[in-house]
Design a protein around this motif. Structure first.
Motif, PDB file in Angstrom:
ATOM      1  N   LEU A   1       0.851  -1.215   0.070  1.00 53.12           N
ATOM      2  CA  LEU A   1       0.011  -0.017  -0.006  1.00 53.12           C
ATOM      3  C   LEU A   1       0.761   1.319   0.018  1.00 53.12           C
ATOM      4  O   LEU A   1       0.543   2.265  -0.589  1.00 53.12           O
TER       5      LEU A   1
ATOM      6  N   TYR B   1      -5.676  11.011  -0.400  1.00 53.11           N
ATOM      7  CA  TYR B   1      -6.027   9.556  -0.714  1.00 53.11           C
ATOM      8  C   TYR B   1      -7.522   9.347  -0.224  1.00 53.11           C
ATOM      9  O   TYR B   1      -7.635   9.451   1.039  1.00 53.11           O
ATOM     10  N   VAL B   2      -8.228   8.682  -0.729  1.00 52.27           N
ATOM     11  CA  VAL B   2      -9.485   8.219  -0.003  1.00 52.27           C
ATOM     12  C   VAL B   2      -9.767   6.686  -0.615  1.00 52.27           C
ATOM     13  O   VAL B   2      -9.457   6.227  -1.309  1.00 52.27           O
ATOM     14  N   PRO B   3     -10.256   5.938   0.544  1.00 50.35           N
ATOM     15  CA  PRO B   3     -10.660   4.674  -0.015  1.00 50.35           C
ATOM     16  C   PRO B   3     -11.715   4.518  -0.971  1.00 50.35           C
ATOM     17  O   PRO B   3     -12.551   5.524  -0.867  1.00 50.35           O
ATOM     18  N   GLY B   4     -11.550   3.744  -1.718  1.00 48.04           N
ATOM     19  CA  GLY B   4     -12.388   3.481  -2.941  1.00 48.04           C
ATOM     20  C   GLY B   4     -12.940   2.227  -3.188  1.00 48.04           C
ATOM     21  O   GLY B   4     -12.959   1.206  -2.344  1.00 48.04           O
ATOM     22  N   TYR B   5     -13.660   1.828  -4.296  1.00 47.83           N
ATOM     23  CA  TYR B   5     -14.210   0.466  -4.551  1.00 47.83           C
ATOM     24  C   TYR B   5     -13.819   0.167  -6.065  1.00 47.83           C
ATOM     25  O   TYR B   5     -14.499   0.908  -6.879  1.00 47.83           O
TER      26      TYR B   5
ATOM     27  N   GLU C   1      -8.092  -4.736  -3.728  1.00 46.55           N
ATOM     28  CA  GLU C   1      -8.511  -4.632  -2.187  1.00 46.55           C
ATOM     29  C   GLU C   1      -7.210  -4.576  -1.673  1.00 46.55           C
ATOM     30  O   GLU C   1      -6.495  -5.849  -1.571  1.00 46.55           O
ATOM     31  N   PRO C   2      -6.818  -3.826  -0.807  1.00 48.69           N
ATOM     32  CA  PRO C   2      -7.443  -2.502  -0.783  1.00 48.69           C
ATOM     33  C   PRO C   2      -7.519  -1.506  -2.023  1.00 48.69           C
ATOM     34  O   PRO C   2      -6.717  -1.886  -2.974  1.00 48.69           O
ATOM     35  N   SER C   3      -8.486  -0.432  -2.235  1.00 50.63           N
ATOM     36  CA  SER C   3      -8.560   0.150  -3.418  1.00 50.63           C
ATOM     37  C   SER C   3      -8.584   1.779  -2.754  1.00 50.63           C
ATOM     38  O   SER C   3      -9.104   2.035  -1.732  1.00 50.63           O
ATOM     39  N   ILE C   4      -7.993   2.327  -3.575  1.00 55.70           N
ATOM     40  CA  ILE C   4      -7.728   3.945  -3.200  1.00 55.70           C
ATOM     41  C   ILE C   4      -7.998   4.787  -4.352  1.00 55.70           C
ATOM     42  O   ILE C   4      -7.615   4.518  -5.511  1.00 55.70           O
ATOM     43  N   GLU C   5      -8.484   5.924  -4.120  1.00 56.37           N
ATOM     44  CA  GLU C   5      -8.754   6.936  -4.989  1.00 56.37           C
ATOM     45  C   GLU C   5      -7.869   8.119  -4.765  1.00 56.37           C
ATOM     46  O   GLU C   5      -7.495   8.331  -3.560  1.00 56.37           O
TER      47      GLU C   5
ATOM     48  N   ILE D   1      -4.458  -2.662  -4.869  1.00 58.15           N
ATOM     49  CA  ILE D   1      -3.800  -3.987  -5.041  1.00 58.15           C
ATOM     50  C   ILE D   1      -4.651  -5.003  -5.481  1.00 58.15           C
ATOM     51  O   ILE D   1      -5.776  -5.130  -4.856  1.00 58.15           O
ATOM     52  N   PHE D   2      -4.249  -5.326  -6.588  1.00 55.52           N
ATOM     53  CA  PHE D   2      -5.070  -6.422  -7.279  1.00 55.52           C
ATOM     54  C   PHE D   2      -5.413  -7.962  -6.339  1.00 55.52           C
ATOM     55  O   PHE D   2      -4.613  -8.098  -5.589  1.00 55.52           O
ATOM     56  N   ARG D   3      -6.770  -7.855  -6.531  1.00 58.39           N
ATOM     57  CA  ARG D   3      -7.060  -9.091  -5.254  1.00 58.39           C
ATOM     58  C   ARG D   3      -6.230 -10.335  -5.567  1.00 58.39           C
ATOM     59  O   ARG D   3      -5.946 -10.573  -6.901  1.00 58.39           O
TER      60      ARG D   3
ATOM     61  N   LYS E   1     -16.615   4.906   2.318  1.00 59.17           N
ATOM     62  CA  LYS E   1     -16.889   5.157   0.638  1.00 59.17           C
ATOM     63  C   LYS E   1     -17.883   5.871   0.067  1.00 59.17           C
ATOM     64  O   LYS E   1     -18.545   5.518  -0.979  1.00 59.17           O
TER      65      LYS E   1
ATOM     66  N   ASN F   1     -20.055   4.455  -3.135  1.00 58.75           N
ATOM     67  CA  ASN F   1     -19.137   3.900  -4.360  1.00 58.75           C
ATOM     68  C   ASN F   1     -18.904   2.390  -4.157  1.00 58.75           C
ATOM     69  O   ASN F   1     -18.509   1.841  -5.122  1.00 58.75           O
TER      70      ASN F   1
ATOM     71  N   LYS G   1       0.661  -6.353   2.885  1.00 55.70           N
ATOM     72  CA  LYS G   1      -0.119  -5.688   1.885  1.00 55.70           C
ATOM     73  C   LYS G   1       0.002  -4.159   2.242  1.00 55.70           C
ATOM     74  O   LYS G   1       0.000  -3.206   1.435  1.00 55.70           O
ATOM     75  N   LEU G   2      -0.132  -3.753   3.704  1.00 54.15           N
ATOM     76  CA  LEU G   2      -0.121  -2.399   3.852  1.00 54.15           C
ATOM     77  C   LEU G   2       1.485  -1.863   4.085  1.00 54.15           C
ATOM     78  O   LEU G   2       1.395  -0.658   4.167  1.00 54.15           O
TER      79      LEU G   2
ATOM     80  N   GLU H   1      -8.223  -4.137   4.139  1.00 55.57           N
ATOM     81  CA  GLU H   1      -8.778  -3.025   3.744  1.00 55.57           C
ATOM     82  C   GLU H   1      -9.455  -2.424   4.936  1.00 55.57           C
ATOM     83  O   GLU H   1      -9.414  -1.134   5.208  1.00 55.57           O
TER      84      GLU H   1
ATOM     85  N   MET I   1      -7.030  -0.885   7.226  1.00 52.96           N
ATOM     86  CA  MET I   1      -6.427   0.130   6.492  1.00 52.96           C
ATOM     87  C   MET I   1      -7.183   1.353   6.715  1.00 52.96           C
ATOM     88  O   MET I   1      -6.721   2.647   7.335  1.00 52.96           O
TER      89      MET I   1
ATOM     90  N   LEU J   1      -6.170   5.996   6.679  1.00 45.67           N
ATOM     91  CA  LEU J   1      -5.256   6.014   5.547  1.00 45.67           C
ATOM     92  C   LEU J   1      -4.357   7.035   5.606  1.00 45.67           C
ATOM     93  O   LEU J   1      -3.220   6.877   4.914  1.00 45.67           O
TER      94      LEU J   1
END
Lengths: 512, 566
Positions: free
Chosen positions: A407, A429-433, A438-442, A460-462, B32, B50, B303-304, B350, B353, B358
């Motif tokens: 991340l 940065y904000v969490p996205g979908y 997963e995780p997803s970031i905008e 990050i690709f699942r 989100k 979202n 991951k983080l 996630e 996180m 974040l």
């Protein structure tokens, strides 16, 4: 004075140098003094008046007799009456037709000339009805001849210069307009008198001070170089701010140049470019990205289907089996999967690529580790075309594969894009979908012109995406919305403009 | 993305406090969510959600719950859930699924609620939540349809069966005459909209109580009596039907939690299924069906990119409303009743996180060294572009989708090789371009005002049919140029090609073209490179110019760059 004397035409320069303050300036004066043609003289007057150097002080009418072609030959050969008189005096008596034949005159001309001459007593008809000389040639006829000769010098006569007798004599020879059969054409002309203005005096002084004579060389010719003639004078300086003519160069398209710039930026950051076909199948367009086959974004109203062939022949193994198992029960990825029965016919259905991430998925099957890849690729979306939606458009996408990428690396990467490509002042940065990360970031950026906006999505690709495609290592995936920046760069506000067919619009378009 | 509109006072009441728009903008990302607008005249807050895999967030109560958890770290507890271990008392309320529904629409489950008189705002809000679940999550009622009924009129048990659509009749909501189920599909607005989901079956789903009174015809319409909920009502029965049991259980869980948050008392209902399920033949609903999910601390760290302590992980999960414990380096989470989005350990990562914040993760560049590289076709294209620009050509860029009229009819070609779209949105975008030439001609047709000569080119993709490929199509990196002027002809085109090929170091020969309607016969040539035709050029046929409404003579050329690069 806002006149650059270097911009003056030689005709203007010479005229200014020739005339003095307070004196009358006329066409006649300039023609006789500087040898200008009438047209040149008029040009110089017109230009200098427009520039405020000359002013008109009076305008009077005058009548001018212009010699016609008929008049010219008459002046050389004599007027018909004169020729008939001389012929009869020399050869004796003849009938009218005989005279016309001998002198190549029209019968009507012979008739009217005889009428004139007999009324003055110069000719008469004898008993045989032949014309013969009876007295002296009238003064009037002699004067007509003299006038024609006088007119031949300049091609015209000014009425004011003629005597009373001359005016009488010329009257029957002149007509107001047309009629080239008359020796003279009467023209009414304006006689204009100009004076130098105060500004004109300044310009004249400036011309003299700048040592511009109007005799300088204009265009340098090959002959002048070969002969060395250029050594014998100086060159007329040109006004450097004169209006320029438009050139139409061969040019790159401004939007394509922008995309090239983005590509070059990504290359400089260590990314390798990927590409692929426009026709995809549901497997790569969605299944491989772990989007369930019933996902709403895979609806008929979101993706363009290919009419023929409807299905791809096959989906490559082992990817198909591994992806199908992942959807159904998670396969070996540690996921519980979506828990539905994977549709093996649906997965072969062909579509137009709807997202750039599809090519990232393809790249996973052939990627090097570590590796960084990107593509600026055309995608198709089932959208009503308007200022913010195109039927097809570019997406900029990529991946980063590495044993330990995480991340924080993703955030670092996004920060680098934000600064290097978008010129961001601040990054948030904000969490996205996204179904495949997963995780997803905008990433949102503060742009110096556009203010805050969403630059892109990432994550990050699942494992459900990477492991069935043979990748054990973590993969960072990102996409940038560069169209908004492209529009700003090009000064446009309608996405449709990026692909305009209008040649003029593309020719004049330029980036910031 | 789902969007919801929430009355201010309902939202603030659920939140337990008022928040300014700025505060909402700051905190929304943890759910989100985005503040989509605030209509202060009508006191409505607009929210965009979202996460398409979190239907629990598509309601005022859901968003408020997530925000409250995040701020307080307190996880709400819902005592009315049954589970495999513990069954709540359903006090005689029951739904019996008849075997006849199996294969048509397998399940119907439900619960009851009471204790709060609904006013207009609350009713609208409730219907909105129902609609979001059925439309977005339930794919326009295909997998989830929901009905809300007046509980006091129902005699339990409620029966769910598949019945004869012509013999079963009732008065549907919004009408005052009795219609058969089939007539409803044909005549009622909702029947026209949703009837297709079941109309291919010989029997239709039907819900009725023990007196034989109709509740509804799922997934289409409620009855006008038991199914007509009004302002002032306070006792409700909520029923959900569909083919996927987990989706129904989740929908019931979400709605029951939402209603509990609004102050309703939730009353369990026993369901007898018509077939075996992973949870048995009989369960009491709302029912906690989710299994615990795990993730190792190592996965979180990997991951983080940051080592978080056990405590930090547990606290982070708690802010996300998720109970977590750590044993032997493994986090185990108790999935909240209203969520079902934990598929893999990364879904826990996630939440850690977001819960941890974040902003607390410091960006750092990846350390691996990699070489940047353009694709071979991009490199080659740049060479071609450089030469064409030097020859005075303007680069163009076009859309790849267009109409048959432009790409095929105007070119006087058959179009047999073109790839059409099966579901075009309009005939203006119905085929992928099989050639660049029509695009160049379109430019010519709209550019009469531009100073001549017009010399333009494009490098871009085209797609044609190709049986030898797995897809039956081939996408080609194509290069096309076009030039028009009062005196231009074949020789100009040949000179351009010759110049281009010289600088690309490509040896080529020419071959006469036979019967290509796009070019004047005898004034076009095929370009042969390494024994293969790689392109064509020549004088544009006046019939093509006429079709495009062009009146200037022109030349054009198109070359397959993939073949020329070989």
């Amino acid at each position: 004075m806002d006149i650059d004397v270097k911009n003056l035409h030689p005709l203007e320069v010479k005229l200014l140098r020739y005339v003095n303050a307070g004196e009358d300036i006329t066409e006649e004066k300039i023609i006789s003094g500087l040898g200008y043609k009438v047209g040149q003289c008029n040009q110089a007057f017109s230009w200098l008046t427009t520039k405020g150097c000359l002013e008109e002080v009076s305008r009077t009418k005058k009548t001018v007799y212009e010699l016609t072609e008929t008049g010219r030959s008459m002046g050389a050969e004599g007027v018909p009456a004169e020729r008939i008189y001389a012929f009869l005096k020399e050869k004796g008596a003849f009938t009218m037709p005989e005279i016309a034949e001998a002198l190549s005159l029209e019968k009507s001309d012979v008739g009217s000339a005889f009428g004139l001459l007999s009324s003055k007593g110069a000719l008469r008809l004898n008993d045989e009805r032949k014309a013969e000389v009876a007295g002296e040639l009238p003064e009037e006829i002699k004067m007509q001849h003299a006038i024609l000769e006088k007119a031949a010098v300049d091609g015209s006569l000014d009425e004011s210069t003629l005597s009373e007798a001359e005016r009488k004599a010329i009257a029957p020879l002149a007509k107001k307009r047309g009629a080239s059969s008359s020796p003279f054409r009467i023209q009414e002309r304006d006689v204009v008198v100009y004076r130098l203005t105060a500004a004109g005096e300044d310009v004249k002084d400036a011309v003299i001070k700048a040592n511009i004579t109007g005799e300088e060389f204009g265009v340098l010719t090959p002959q002048m170089i070969q002969s060395g003639a250029w050594k014998n004078g100086s060159f007329r300086p040109y006004g450097i701010n004169a209006p320029t003519s438009r050139l139409i160069p061969g040019r790159r398209n401004a939007y394509s140049e922008y995309l090239q710039w983005v590509k070059d930026k990504l290359i400089s950051l260590g990314f390798e470019e990927f590409d692929g076909p426009l026709v995809e199948n549901e497997f790569w367009n969605g299944d491989a990205l772990f989007m369930p086959q019933f996902h709403s974004a895979r609806d008929i109203h979101d993706v363009y289907y290919v009419k023929d062939p409807v299905h791809a022949k096959e989906i490559e193994e082992p990817w198909l089996s591994q992806v199908a198992a992942t959807h159904e029960n998670g396969w070996k990825t540690g996921s519980r999967g979506w828990g539905y029965t994977f549709d093996h016919e649906f997965t072969r259905r062909q579509v137009l690529r709807s997202q750039g991430t599809v090519l990232s998925a393809h790249q996973l099957t052939k990627a090097h580790i570590p590796g960084k890849y990107f593509g600026v690729v055309r995608c198709f979306r089932y959208d009503q075309v308007d200022a913010t939606h195109g039927a097809d458009f570019y997406q900029t996408e990529g991946i980063v594969i590495g044993k330990d990428v995480n991340l924080r690396n993703l955030l670092g990467l996004l920060k680098m894009f934000a600064e290097e490509i978008a010129g961001a002042e601040e990054v948030k940065y904000v969490p996205g979908y996204f179904p495949f990360t997963e995780p997803s970031i905008e990433v949102h950026i503060k742009h110096p012109v556009l203010g805050w906006f969403e630059l892109g999505g990432s994550g990050i690709f699942r494992p459900e995406v990477t492991e069935p495609l043979g990748i054990k290592e973590p993969v960072l995936a990102w996409g940038l919305g560069i169209d908004r920046m492209a529009l700003m760069h090009l000064g446009l506000n309608d996405l449709r403009e990026l692909f305009t067919p209008d040649i003029e619009s593309v020719r004049t378009r330029r980036g910031n | 993305m789902p969007k919801i509109e929430v009355p201010e006072n309902i939202f603030y009441e659920l939140l337990g406090k008022r928040m300014s728009d700025d505060e909402l903008v700051d905190i929304f990302p943890v759910a989100k969510a985005e503040l989509d607008g605030h209509d202060t005249d009508n006191h409505v807050i607009k929210i965009e959600l979202n996460d398409t895999n979190r239907p629990d967030l598509w309601s005022a109560a859901g968003v408020a719950r997530a925000l409250k958890c995040y701020e307080t770290g307190k996880i709400p507890s819902y005592e009315f859930f049954s589970s495999a271990e513990c069954e709540k008392n359903s006090e005689g309320r029951m739904i019996v699924n008849d075997e006849s529904v199996v294969g048509i629409r397998d399940y119907s489950i439900g619960f009851a609620a009471r204790g709060k008189v609904v006013d207009n705002e609350l009713l609208v809000n409730l219907i909105q939540s129902q609609e979001k679940l059925c439309t977005n999550f339930g794919r326009k009622r295909k997998t989830i349809a929901m009905g809300i009924y007046r509980s006091e009129l129902i005699k339990y048990p409620v029966h769910y069966a598949a019945v004869d659509p012509d013999k079963t009749k009732f008065v549907p909501l919004g009408m005052d005459e009795e219609l058969s189920l089939r007539e409803i599909c044909e005549k009622h607005p909702k029947g026209k909209e949703y009837g297709h989901i079941v109309s291919s079956f010989s029997r239709f789903p039907y819900l009725y109580d023990d007196n034989g009174d109709t509740l509804s015809f799922p997934p289409v319409i409620n009855s006008a009596r038991i199914g007509a909920v009004e302002i002032g009502d306070s006792d409700f029965f909520i029923e959900v039907s569909g083919p996927i049991l987990d989706d129904l259980l989740l929908a019931v869980s979400i709605l029951s939690c939402d209603m509990a948050d609004m102050g309703f008392e939730i009353l369990p209902v026993k369901v007898r299924f018509a077939k075996d399920t992973p949870y048995g033949r009989e369960i009491t609903v709302p029912y906690r069906f989710q299994k615990p999910m795990t993730a190792s601390l190592e996965l979180v760290h990997h991951k983080l990119g940051e080592v978080l302590s056990e405590k930090e992980c547990v606290e982070a999960m708690q802010r996300m409303g998720v109970k977590a414990t750590v044993n032997d380096g493994v986090i185990t989470v108790q999935v909240p009743e209203y969520r079902n989005d934990f598929l893999h350990g990364v879904d826990i990562v996630e939440d850690v996180m977001i819960g941890h914040g974040l902003a607390s993760f410091e960006p750092v560049m990846p350390k691996d060294f990699t070489i940047g590289r353009l694709s071979p076709v991009e490199e080659f294209s740049r060479k071609v572009k450089g030469i064409l620009v030097g020859l005075g050509f303007q680069e163009m860029m076009y859309n790849y989708l267009g109409s048959k009229r432009e790409y095929i009819d105007n070119m006087h070609v058959s179009g047999d090789n073109a790839v059409f779209i099966a579901n075009p949105m309009s005939e203006n975008y119905e085929v992928i371009r099989p050639s660049i030439l029509p695009c160049l001609l379109e430019s010519e047709s709209v550019s009469g005002h531009a100073v001549y000569p017009h010399s333009i080119f494009e490098i871009g993709k085209i797609t044609v049919k190709d049986d030898s490929d797995n897809s039956g199509t081939r996408t080609i990196d194509s290069f096309g140029f076009f030039s028009s002027d009062v005196a231009i002809g074949y020789n100009d085109a040949a000179s351009y090609i010759n110049t281009l090929m010289y600088f690309l170091r490509k040896e080529y020969t020419l071959k006469e073209v036979d019967g290509d309607p796009r070019f004047i016969p005898g004034r076009a040539a095929q370009i042969i490179y390494k024994g293969e035709s790689v392109g064509i050029f020549g004088e544009t046929h006046p019939q093509v110019l006429e079709s495009w409404g062009c009146s200037m003579p022109s030349i054009m050329a198109e070359i397959d760059l993939n073949k020329l690069m070989k």
